[in-house]
Design a protein around this motif. Structure first.
Motif, PDB file in Angstrom:
ATOM      1  N   VAL A 175      79.207  79.960  19.889  1.00 52.62           N
ATOM      2  CA  VAL A 175      80.081  79.176  18.926  1.00 52.62           C
ATOM      3  C   VAL A 175      80.854  78.022  19.421  1.00 52.62           C
ATOM      4  O   VAL A 175      80.615  76.713  19.098  1.00 52.62           O
ATOM      5  CB  VAL A 175      80.900  79.952  18.038  1.00 52.62           C
ATOM      6  N   GLN A 176      81.589  78.105  20.540  1.00 55.72           N
ATOM      7  CA  GLN A 176      82.474  77.211  21.019  1.00 55.72           C
ATOM      8  C   GLN A 176      81.595  76.202  21.707  1.00 55.72           C
ATOM      9  O   GLN A 176      81.843  74.837  21.681  1.00 55.72           O
ATOM     10  CB  GLN A 176      83.332  77.957  22.085  1.00 55.72           C
ATOM     11  N   LEU A 177      80.448  76.522  22.235  1.00 59.79           N
ATOM     12  CA  LEU A 177      79.569  75.451  22.849  1.00 59.79           C
ATOM     13  C   LEU A 177      78.836  74.662  21.701  1.00 59.79           C
ATOM     14  O   LEU A 177      78.756  73.378  22.036  1.00 59.79           O
ATOM     15  CB  LEU A 177      78.727  75.953  23.940  1.00 59.79           C
ATOM     16  N   PRO A 225      83.299  74.041  28.021  1.00 61.13           N
ATOM     17  CA  PRO A 225      81.880  74.309  27.701  1.00 61.13           C
ATOM     18  C   PRO A 225      81.195  73.615  28.627  1.00 61.13           C
ATOM     19  O   PRO A 225      81.386  72.576  29.462  1.00 61.13           O
ATOM     20  CB  PRO A 225      81.578  73.762  26.543  1.00 61.13           C
ATOM     21  N   ALA A 226      79.704  74.107  29.035  1.00 63.67           N
ATOM     22  CA  ALA A 226      78.924  73.412  29.959  1.00 63.67           C
ATOM     23  C   ALA A 226      78.350  71.971  29.448  1.00 63.67           C
ATOM     24  O   ALA A 226      78.162  71.951  28.295  1.00 63.67           O
ATOM     25  CB  ALA A 226      77.643  74.263  30.228  1.00 63.67           C
ATOM     26  N   PRO A 227      78.514  71.227  30.417  1.00 63.35           N
ATOM     27  CA  PRO A 227      78.159  69.778  30.074  1.00 63.35           C
ATOM     28  C   PRO A 227      76.394  69.765  29.448  1.00 63.35           C
ATOM     29  O   PRO A 227      75.796  70.536  29.829  1.00 63.35           O
ATOM     30  CB  PRO A 227      78.123  68.952  31.265  1.00 63.35           C
ATOM     31  N   ARG A 228      76.400  68.915  28.586  1.00 61.36           N
ATOM     32  CA  ARG A 228      75.032  68.633  27.847  1.00 61.36           C
ATOM     33  C   ARG A 228      74.074  68.496  28.716  1.00 61.36           C
ATOM     34  O   ARG A 228      72.823  68.978  29.084  1.00 61.36           O
ATOM     35  CB  ARG A 228      75.038  67.952  26.714  1.00 61.36           C
ATOM     36  N   ARG A 229      74.444  67.356  29.784  1.00 62.69           N
ATOM     37  CA  ARG A 229      73.465  66.900  30.786  1.00 62.69           C
ATOM     38  C   ARG A 229      74.142  66.634  32.086  1.00 62.69           C
ATOM     39  O   ARG A 229      75.450  66.203  31.967  1.00 62.69           O
ATOM     40  CB  ARG A 229      72.791  65.683  30.334  1.00 62.69           C
ATOM     41  N   THR A 286      83.946  64.203  30.236  1.00 65.13           N
ATOM     42  CA  THR A 286      84.521  65.327  30.472  1.00 65.13           C
ATOM     43  C   THR A 286      84.848  66.317  28.929  1.00 65.13           C
ATOM     44  O   THR A 286      85.796  66.154  28.436  1.00 65.13           O
ATOM     45  CB  THR A 286      85.844  65.322  31.114  1.00 65.13           C
ATOM     46  N   PRO A 287      83.622  67.341  29.014  1.00 68.28           N
ATOM     47  CA  PRO A 287      83.909  67.961  27.742  1.00 68.28           C
ATOM     48  C   PRO A 287      85.124  68.999  27.581  1.00 68.28           C
ATOM     49  O   PRO A 287      85.653  69.181  28.857  1.00 68.28           O
ATOM     50  CB  PRO A 287      82.695  68.952  27.867  1.00 68.28           C
ATOM     51  N   HIS A 288      85.631  69.373  26.690  1.00 67.38           N
ATOM     52  CA  HIS A 288      86.913  70.173  26.694  1.00 67.38           C
ATOM     53  C   HIS A 288      86.479  71.212  25.718  1.00 67.38           C
ATOM     54  O   HIS A 288      85.563  71.232  24.914  1.00 67.38           O
ATOM     55  CB  HIS A 288      88.011  69.255  25.922  1.00 67.38           C
ATOM     56  N   ASP A 289      87.497  72.391  25.928  1.00 64.99           N
ATOM     57  CA  ASP A 289      87.510  73.477  25.221  1.00 64.99           C
ATOM     58  C   ASP A 289      88.043  73.207  23.789  1.00 64.99           C
ATOM     59  O   ASP A 289      89.309  73.259  23.667  1.00 64.99           O
ATOM     60  CB  ASP A 289      87.995  74.504  25.984  1.00 64.99           C
TER      61      ASP A 289
END
Length: 202
Positions: free
Chosen positions: A87-89, A183-187, A195-198
């Motif tokens: 869900v978080q991702l 979360p893991a980066p999309r690409r 920089t993705p964040h939680d």
């Protein structure tokens, strides 16, 4: 024994009885406040009197005692933790859908624990007995979910809903559902510019 002495004895007994009643009432009120926290004040504001509000909370305790609640085994706990991480991702790309998924995940979780799920208010009343600390956040998250279904929730509200859902999931699981990590980066290429964040770490 004179009539005066009898009257004095009766008055003393009545005073002692009144004192015991007040002490018991005060103790019971303190216990309800400690158990229900902010929910005590919410119910008090909704009812016509303190006695009516406290009767409602005692009734909740009675109904809660009639439930057959089941602790989650390690496998179920791990399954829900993994589902929450998904869900978080998902929130990174589809926040509206992620909030709907979060609401559904919480419904499955409370059902597996043994709580009724047919009516939200009834469900919240049962949860308030052992999870009052996170109940207000669950109520707010559910309200945002309903606005989301009508297309009325902003992205920030959706983020806040996920934060609130996470609090209840952690409470029901007995700990943080997932580690506070991004979360893991999309690409891989995106890591140089973004920089993705939680979304649930705040």
């Amino acid at each position: 024994m004179s009539p005066t002495q009898v009257v004095v004895i009766v008055l003393v007994v009545l005073v002692i009885a009144a004192g015991i009643t007040l002490a018991v009432t005060a103790t019971r009120r303190r216990q309800l406040r400690q158990r229900f926290g902010p929910e005590y004040d919410r119910v008090l504001a909704e009812r016509a009197s303190r006695s009516e509000a406290e009767k409602e909370l005692r009734d909740r305790e009675r109904r809660h005692a009639e439930l057959t609640l089941t602790p989650l085994d390690p496998e179920s706990r791990a399954r829900y933790a993994a589902a929450w991480e998904e869900v978080q991702l998902r929130f990174v790309d589809t926040p509206a859908e992620a909030v709907g998924d979060a609401d559904a995940l919480v419904s499955r979780l409370v059902a597996e624990r043994g709580y009724p799920t047919g009516d939200f208010d009834q469900q919240a009343a049962h949860l308030s007995v052992e999870h009052a600390r996170t109940l207000a956040r669950y109520r707010e998250a559910h309200e945002i979910h309903l606005r989301n279904e009508r297309g009325e929730a902003s992205t920030e509200e959706l983020r806040q809903a996920v934060v609130h859902y996470r609090a209840l999931v952690a409470d029901l699981l007995g700990g943080e559902p997932v580690a506070a990590q991004p979360p893991a980066p999309r690409r891989a290429a995106e890591t140089e510019t973004e920089t993705p964040h939680d979304v649930t770490s705040r």
